[in-house]
Enzyme design. Structure first.
Site, PDB file in Angstrom:
ATOM      1  N   CYS A 163      -1.122   6.514  67.958  1.00  0.00           N
ATOM      2  CA  CYS A 163      -2.126   6.610  66.725  1.00  0.00           C
ATOM      3  C   CYS A 163      -3.503   6.959  67.284  1.00  0.00           C
ATOM      4  O   CYS A 163      -4.158   5.969  68.076  1.00  0.00           O
ATOM      5  CB  CYS A 163      -1.785   5.441  66.137  1.00  0.00           C
ATOM      6  SG  CYS A 163      -2.908   5.087  64.670  1.00  0.00           S
ATOM      7  N   GLN A 298     -10.570  -9.651  61.568  1.00  0.00           N
ATOM      8  CA  GLN A 298     -11.174  -8.315  60.921  1.00  0.00           C
ATOM      9  C   GLN A 298     -10.593  -7.322  62.096  1.00  0.00           C
ATOM     10  O   GLN A 298     -10.463  -7.737  63.140  1.00  0.00           O
ATOM     11  CB  GLN A 298     -12.741  -8.294  61.082  1.00  0.00           C
ATOM     12  CG  GLN A 298     -13.172  -9.251  60.128  1.00  0.00           C
ATOM     13  CD  GLN A 298     -13.296  -8.707  58.517  1.00  0.00           C
ATOM     14  OE1 GLN A 298     -13.011  -7.571  58.583  1.00  0.00           O
ATOM     15  NE2 GLN A 298     -13.785  -9.299  57.864  1.00  0.00           N
ATOM     16  N   TYR A 327     -14.601 -17.918  50.525  1.00  0.00           N
ATOM     17  CA  TYR A 327     -13.496 -16.972  51.215  1.00  0.00           C
ATOM     18  C   TYR A 327     -13.712 -16.532  52.453  1.00  0.00           C
ATOM     19  O   TYR A 327     -13.674 -15.654  53.070  1.00  0.00           O
ATOM     20  CB  TYR A 327     -13.409 -15.605  50.282  1.00  0.00           C
ATOM     21  CG  TYR A 327     -13.661 -15.700  48.767  1.00  0.00           C
ATOM     22  CD1 TYR A 327     -12.301 -15.639  48.152  1.00  0.00           C
ATOM     23  CD2 TYR A 327     -14.768 -15.740  48.262  1.00  0.00           C
ATOM     24  CE1 TYR A 327     -12.226 -15.776  46.653  1.00  0.00           C
ATOM     25  CE2 TYR A 327     -14.642 -15.920  46.778  1.00  0.00           C
ATOM     26  CZ  TYR A 327     -13.574 -16.023  46.014  1.00  0.00           C
ATOM     27  OH  TYR A 327     -13.579 -15.767  44.673  1.00  0.00           O
ATOM     28  N   GLU A 348     -11.947 -21.782  51.881  1.00  0.00           N
ATOM     29  CA  GLU A 348     -10.884 -20.817  52.058  1.00  0.00           C
ATOM     30  C   GLU A 348      -9.230 -21.294  51.792  1.00  0.00           C
ATOM     31  O   GLU A 348      -9.176 -22.475  52.061  1.00  0.00           O
ATOM     32  CB  GLU A 348     -10.602 -20.344  53.647  1.00  0.00           C
ATOM     33  CG  GLU A 348      -9.326 -19.797  54.034  1.00  0.00           C
ATOM     34  CD  GLU A 348      -8.973 -18.316  53.727  1.00  0.00           C
ATOM     35  OE1 GLU A 348      -9.943 -17.486  53.281  1.00  0.00           O
ATOM     36  OE2 GLU A 348      -7.820 -18.143  53.396  1.00  0.00           O
ATOM     37  N   CYS A 426     -14.736  -5.668  49.239  1.00  0.00           N
ATOM     38  CA  CYS A 426     -13.816  -4.670  49.907  1.00  0.00           C
ATOM     39  C   CYS A 426     -13.621  -3.817  48.764  1.00  0.00           C
ATOM     40  O   CYS A 426     -12.663  -2.919  48.913  1.00  0.00           O
ATOM     41  CB  CYS A 426     -12.574  -4.936  50.637  1.00  0.00           C
ATOM     42  SG  CYS A 426     -11.656  -6.352  49.798  1.00  0.00           S
TER      43      CYS A 426
END
Ligand code: SAH
Length: 469
Positions: A163, A298, A327, A348, A426
């Site tokens: 990929c 991430q 978060y 969280e 996001c």
């Protein structure tokens, strides 16, 4: 408009999934594989009242922004949506998406927004950027193993072991596993029947450390001769050099993950060690993180550091501040901020992530970070109430999932009277909605910086700074 009708349209916009959008006599068509600026004859696949879906029959003139995708399966694979669009145009599209949301949903006048916008932070080399891959395993018609990616909106596996957005070392790992399956007659998992052994291959690579993890997700408790396979994988990884001749990779972890459930969820909870440790180590900036197969981390470390640096810049810390990171995941932003703040508190919802956050703060000797498990919208109002309104903060950072923050949380955030709010998002639409709400609560938008964390996909990450009016 009816199904199978063929019309000629100009593509004028890009949809959320990267598809081209054009109009025919006021009727909107979403066209897969078409690029902004293309003029194309398209065939209608599905017609609704005011809009429909179509595919390109013939390109009449191609957009100047069209490029040949690097990856031969880009058109079929569900992973990338924008590889056929030049990277510059992708970045411009993402910037516009953020701007439009802030204007239309956030109610920020365009003239006011313009000077707040910082240029999007793009990638220098927008390929081979992902540090985590999860390849589904299946069988072709002859029963030979295939591994790769799901085609868009389906569970058909496209065989693809190299990929163009994954760390290049993956390309040598998968063929070894495939050959081993054939040699030892190891079955691939069949989703429909719920039978067969190997379900997924998960790989993670530390970009700084070059440590590699390979985790086989299996429908059972044993994988035949797993140690032999691990050694074979270790050998090819050791020899591997990327296009630029850089090597130095090392297999640090080879493990099994047991998932015997008939489910779409990839990972089970049980991890069985085979070779090395059950984790790899990596860095974001100076901060060291331990990453297990189950940890959230991430996926684009090169851009994550830029994102966090921007968040840190917006937080304007001098060393005396009380900071909340809501978060917080495994505490990545919290620890980044803890280097420059007096005290950081993270919240969280996932207990395992909070465990990781605690391990990571120890690993970095950061004693000024404390973590709480729970939903931010429950924990924060409860703590605030308990403090009888005395709980204050200098800076509050939030990084919610796509649905954004609940009003009850934003109410508490505003009540804590931080001088600055750093919002990492996001989803520009929910960001804009929450910015509007915070504007009503006495905050004003000061700066906006889009960051491209997911090149060739339609996603865009944004950091904004809000300050008390
Ligand atoms: N800031 C972290 C993680 C951001 S992803 C990083 O940069 O790595 C968003 C995180 O919010 C996830 O870890 C998710 O588990 C968590 N989350 C989702 N809903 C939540 C809620 N209601 N309260 C607190 N955390 C939540």
């Amino acid at each position: 408009m009816v199904k199978n009708q063929i019309v000629t349209i100009t593509i004028e916009d890009i949809g959320n999934d990267g598809e081209g959008i054009g109009k025919y006599e006021g009727y909107t068509l979403f066209v897969k594989g078409a690029v902004i600026g293309d003029v194309a004859k398209v065939k209608v696949l599905k017609a609704k009242k005011t809009y429909g879906y179509a595919k390109v029959e013939e390109l009449i003139s191609t957009s100047p922004d069209r490029v040949t995708p690097k990856c031969p399966v880009a058109g079929r694979c569900g992973g990338c949506q924008l590889q056929h669009l030049s990277y510059e145009r992708q970045l411009a599209y993402k910037t516009d998406k953020v701007k439009n949301c802030l204007i239309r949903i956030g109610g920020i006048p365009e003239q006011q927004l313009e000077p707040m916008m910082e240029p999007i932070i793009g990638m220098e080399e927008p390929f081979y950027y992902r540090n985590k891959a999860q390849y589904p395993v299946g069988a072709d018609k002859e029963g030979r193993p295939v591994m790769g990616f799901y085609a868009g909106h389906s569970h058909n596996i496209i065989d693809c072991t190299d990929c163009a957005i994954q760390e290049p070392v993956n390309a040598v790992i998968l063929p070894v596993i495939k050959a081993f399956m054939e040699e030892k007659n190891i079955s691939a998992y069949d989703e429909e029947a719920g039978k067969g052994l190997l379900r997924h291959v998960l790989t993670r690579v530390g970009f700084q450390t070059k440590e590699v993890m390979v985790c086989l997700i299996i429908n059972g408790k044993k994988f035949p001769d797993a140690e032999i396979l691990a050694k074979k994988v270790a050998a090819v990884i050791k020899e591997f050099k990327d296009e630029k001749g850089n090597g130095g990779y090392v297999l640090k972890s080879f493990c099994l993950n047991v998932n015997t459930e008939k489910t779409n969820v990839i990972l089970g909870q049980e991890i069985l060690p085979v070779y090395g440790e059950n984790y790899i180590t990596d860095y974001i900036g100076n901060i060291k993180y331990q990453i297990s197969p189950l940890s959230f981390y991430q996926v684009n470390p090169q851009q994550t550091v830029k994102l966090y640096e921007k968040a840190l810049e917006y937080a304007e810390l001098s060393g005396n501040e009380i900071v909340w990171d809501l978060y917080c995941g495994i505490g990545t932003i919290s620890l980044f901020l803890a280097q420059k703040a007096k005290q950081v508190y993270g919240v969280e919802i996932i207990p395992q992530a909070i465990n990781d956050a605690k391990v990571n703060s120890k690993l970095n000797n950061l004693e000024n970070a404390e973590f709480f498990v729970g939903a931010a919208e429950d924990v924060m109002p409860a703590k605030y109430k308990e403090s009888q309104g005395t709980m204050k903060a200098d800076v509050i950072c939030v990084d919610p999932p796509r649905k954004g923050c609940e009003e009850s949380l934003l109410d508490t955030v505003a009540a804590m009277e931080p001088k600055r709010i750093v919002y990492v998002s996001c989803d520009p639409a929910t960001l804009a909605r929450d910015v509007k709400y915070l504007e009503e609560k006495g905050y004003e938008l000061v700066k906006v910086c889009p960051v491209d964390q997911f090149a060739h996909t339609g996603h865009v990450e944004t950091v904004v700074l809000l300050a008390a009016k």
